[in-house]
Structure formats: C-alpha cells, structure tokens
Design a protein around this motif. Sequence first.
Motif, mmCIF file in Angstrom:
data_model
loop_
_atom_site.group_PDB
_atom_site.id
_atom_site.type_symbol
_atom_site.label_atom_id
_atom_site.label_comp_id
_atom_site.label_asym_id
_atom_site.label_seq_id
_atom_site.Cartn_x
_atom_site.Cartn_y
_atom_site.Cartn_z
ATOM 1 N N GLY A 64 -2.884 -1.395 -7.314
ATOM 2 C CA GLY A 64 -2.316 -1.042 -6.025
ATOM 3 C C GLY A 64 -1.006 -1.749 -5.763
ATOM 4 N N GLU A 65 -0.897 -3.014 -6.174
ATOM 5 C CA GLU A 65 0.351 -3.757 -5.992
ATOM 6 C C GLU A 65 1.493 -3.065 -6.737
ATOM 7 N N PHE A 68 2.954 -0.153 -4.851
ATOM 8 C CA PHE A 68 3.879 -0.531 -3.777
ATOM 9 C C PHE A 68 5.236 -0.930 -4.336
ATOM 10 N N TRP A 294 -4.322 -9.918 -0.650
ATOM 11 C CA TRP A 294 -3.990 -8.739 -1.461
ATOM 12 C C TRP A 294 -5.136 -7.724 -1.505
ATOM 13 N N GLY A 297 -5.685 -4.040 1.713
ATOM 14 C CA GLY A 297 -5.584 -2.587 1.655
ATOM 15 C C GLY A 297 -6.909 -1.940 1.295
ATOM 16 N N TRP A 357 5.756 -3.852 1.176
ATOM 17 C CA TRP A 357 4.988 -4.920 0.536
ATOM 18 C C TRP A 357 3.916 -5.471 1.477
ATOM 19 N N GLN A 359 2.093 -3.862 3.402
ATOM 20 C CA GLN A 359 0.927 -2.981 3.374
ATOM 21 C C GLN A 359 -0.051 -3.381 2.277
ATOM 22 N N ALA A 360 0.456 -4.079 1.241
ATOM 23 C CA ALA A 360 -0.408 -4.528 0.149
ATOM 24 C C ALA A 360 -1.301 -5.680 0.592
#
Length: 438
Positions: A64-65, A68, A294, A297, A357, A359-360
């Motif tokens: 997921g990171e 982004f 982290w 999300g 970022w 949002q992560a």
Amino acid sequence: MKKKFTSLLTASIALAMVATGCSSTKESDTKTAAATAAQTAKAAETTKSASPVEITFWNMFGGGEGDFVDQIVKGYNDSQKEVIVKQLRLESNEYYAKLSTALSSSKGPDVAVAHVDRISPFVKAKQILPIDGLASKVGFDMKQVSDSNIKSVSYDGKPYAVPLDTHFHMFYYNKDLLKKAELLNDDGTPKLGDLTPDGFKKTLAQIQAKVPGVQALAVNTPYFQEPFLNLYYEAGGDILNGDMTKSAINNEKALSVLKFYMDLYKNKYSDINDKTPWDSFHSGKAALWFGGVWEAGLLLNDKALNIGAMPLPAIFGSQTHWGSSHLLVVPSYVTTEKQEASAKFMKYFSEVGGKTWGQAGHVPSNSAVTTSDEYKKLPYRNFFVEAQKTVKFAPKTDKYTTIITTVSESLQNILFGKQSPEDGLKNMDKQINDILTN
C-alpha cells in the motif's frame, strides 16, 4: 618596353585585386561560419535547458505504501515539465546494502529514501549533502517541517535530509471485543482503568475472562525491540548515555518492562508463539494491538472492522515512545543540475505529496499538511498528531544499526528463555559497550 611594363602593371593590379578578393571572401566565410557555430551552440544550449532533467529516485516502499508513492511521483511528473522522476523500488531487506554500495561508489540514485536512524554513517562519510542551501534555492521553506523532525536530521546545525514523516505505534482496539468484555465507553473509547503495569494487566485479565479464545493484547514478538522500546522509553529509559559513549540499558527500568511483557505471555494474555500478531489483530483474534501508524489505512478505513485508535497508554508513567522517520537525501556525487532537480521533487513530496502520504498513516512532517482540513478529516488523525509530539528518535550514532541489531537479538534470547532477564540485560550492556569501543 613601356608597353610591356604597362601590361605587367595591369596584370599585377589585376592579380592583387584577385588576391584581395579571395582574402575578403575567406574572412567573410570564417565570420559567417563562426556566427553559425555560435548560433548552433546557443540553440543546442537552449534546447538542453528546455529539456527536462531526469533524476532517479530510490525507495523501498512496497504494498500500500508503494501505491501512495506511485501516486506522488506521477502527480509530480504530470505537474511540470522541468524534471522527470524515474523511480527504482528495491526490496526492503536489501535496500541499505545497495544504497551504501551506491554511495560509496558514487553510482546510484539522485535522490533516495532513508530512515532517520540510518543516516549518521552517511553524514560522517560525507556521502550525502546538507539540504538547507538546496531548499532555499528552490523556494522550499523548511520551517514548515516540525522542529523535532529537523532536529533529528541535523548535524553541526545543518539538516542533511528532508523529513517526510514520523512513524510510530498507536494503540488500536477492537470495539466489538471490548464491548463483549464490558470495557467500551458509550463514545466508543476503551475503559482502561488504572494505567499502571498492574492496572493494565487487570484490564487484560478481564478481556481474557469475558472473551475467551482471543489474545487480550497481541504483542509484536517477532520485532520485539519496538514494543520493548515503547514502554522502556515511557519509563524514562535510554539506550545510550548522554554523550553516546556507553550503554545505558542495563537498569531497573528495562528489567521492569521485560518482566511486564513476560507476565503477559505467562498468563496467556498474549501468545509468545504468534509469528504474525498484526494479522491476529486484523482478523479479530486479538482485542488490543500496539501497531504502526502505517496500518491505519487497513485498520481504520474498513468500517466493518470496527477498530479505534489512540496514543499508547502511559503504562510506565509517560507518553514518550519509540518512533522513526522516512527522509529524502541527496548523494554528494550528484551533479549541480540534478541536485536542484532533486530539491524540486523533495519540495513537492513534502508540500503536496504529503497529503497523499498522510493517507498511508504516517504523520507528515510538513505542518502545512497536518493542519489542513483535508488531513484532519482522516479518521483519528488528531490522535496521531498528538502522539507524534512525544516520539523519541534513535540516538544519532553511526553505530546504531549494529546496536539495535544486538538489542533485538538479545531480547529474543530473553523472551524465549535462553537467558534470564537479568543476565540478558547484562550481556546486552556488554555487547553495546564493545560496539561503541570498537
């Protein structure tokens, strides 16, 4: 004779005129050629300056990171025509070995991600550049970045990186399981009772009694150095002394934290053999979890999970806790042109990309982002910002990587009974001092 002389004179004048004419023609051609060459060179230079500068960006973000980061890179490339960012994503377990080799050989990225606890060796070896001058050149006001983040990357008064975020652990809780344990307030917050080691254990005992079959608290045993440091820092502990010349970890504070966690395992509040505790919490097999920002999300955006978050409880007396930070650095070998291009990208990542970022789950270092309505609308982010203020970063020594590896290995030996807590701390203390001495 007169006629012959006149003919010769006429021929000489004619020859002189021809010679003069040839000389004049060559000089004109030379001037024209020179002018043409100058114009061509100028045109080439104009074309060159008008062409976008291509820079290579190294990072280790996956999953997921990584998604982004892809958005941020694409957003930057689409937003302007001066710079093109080409990213290279490396596996996290090999990232620093490859980055170190690149910096040593002067062949690698133009801009790269690094963790705050990893840059001291690079600064000491003069392999990365101070950032303040570059930031000013591209109009990036580094006063937007939080003081704690700037301090964490500064050596001899100069910042050597652009901090992107602070990341640390939050206290996640499963509302459904806490409700069954009669430990959920009407507003959806947990009833934690007395915030002392014994008081917290009573809360866990109630969860165990009321909700059998789940862990009361999933503990990150595979990476136990992080939950250990959370509570050790709460208790006021340090890994090293003030001038970073000796170990400071063999003490009653560290011993108390170790015994606390070992009690959790002994009483089955936590499963010492759980190799994926993050999955246990996510799947509803644990009520509480000290998990990374982290994970926000995944855990907070899915309403079906019914999970809440808050700063880590001050079980050992304070809100101080472990944390780290992702940074952007520019290697010393990068050309002046690409240094400026990299600085433009870093500015964008901080000011604009920071919103993506965030949002992560990471707390952006740029205050313009964390104070924006867009960021505040994300779930529980007010608690994230609150928790960021009490983060304790790693000591700024170029030997930290070796030290934390030693701490990690020693803690595993203690947890799994290879050494008593007392002997384990004593041995850890000696190993750290040996590292510092050598």
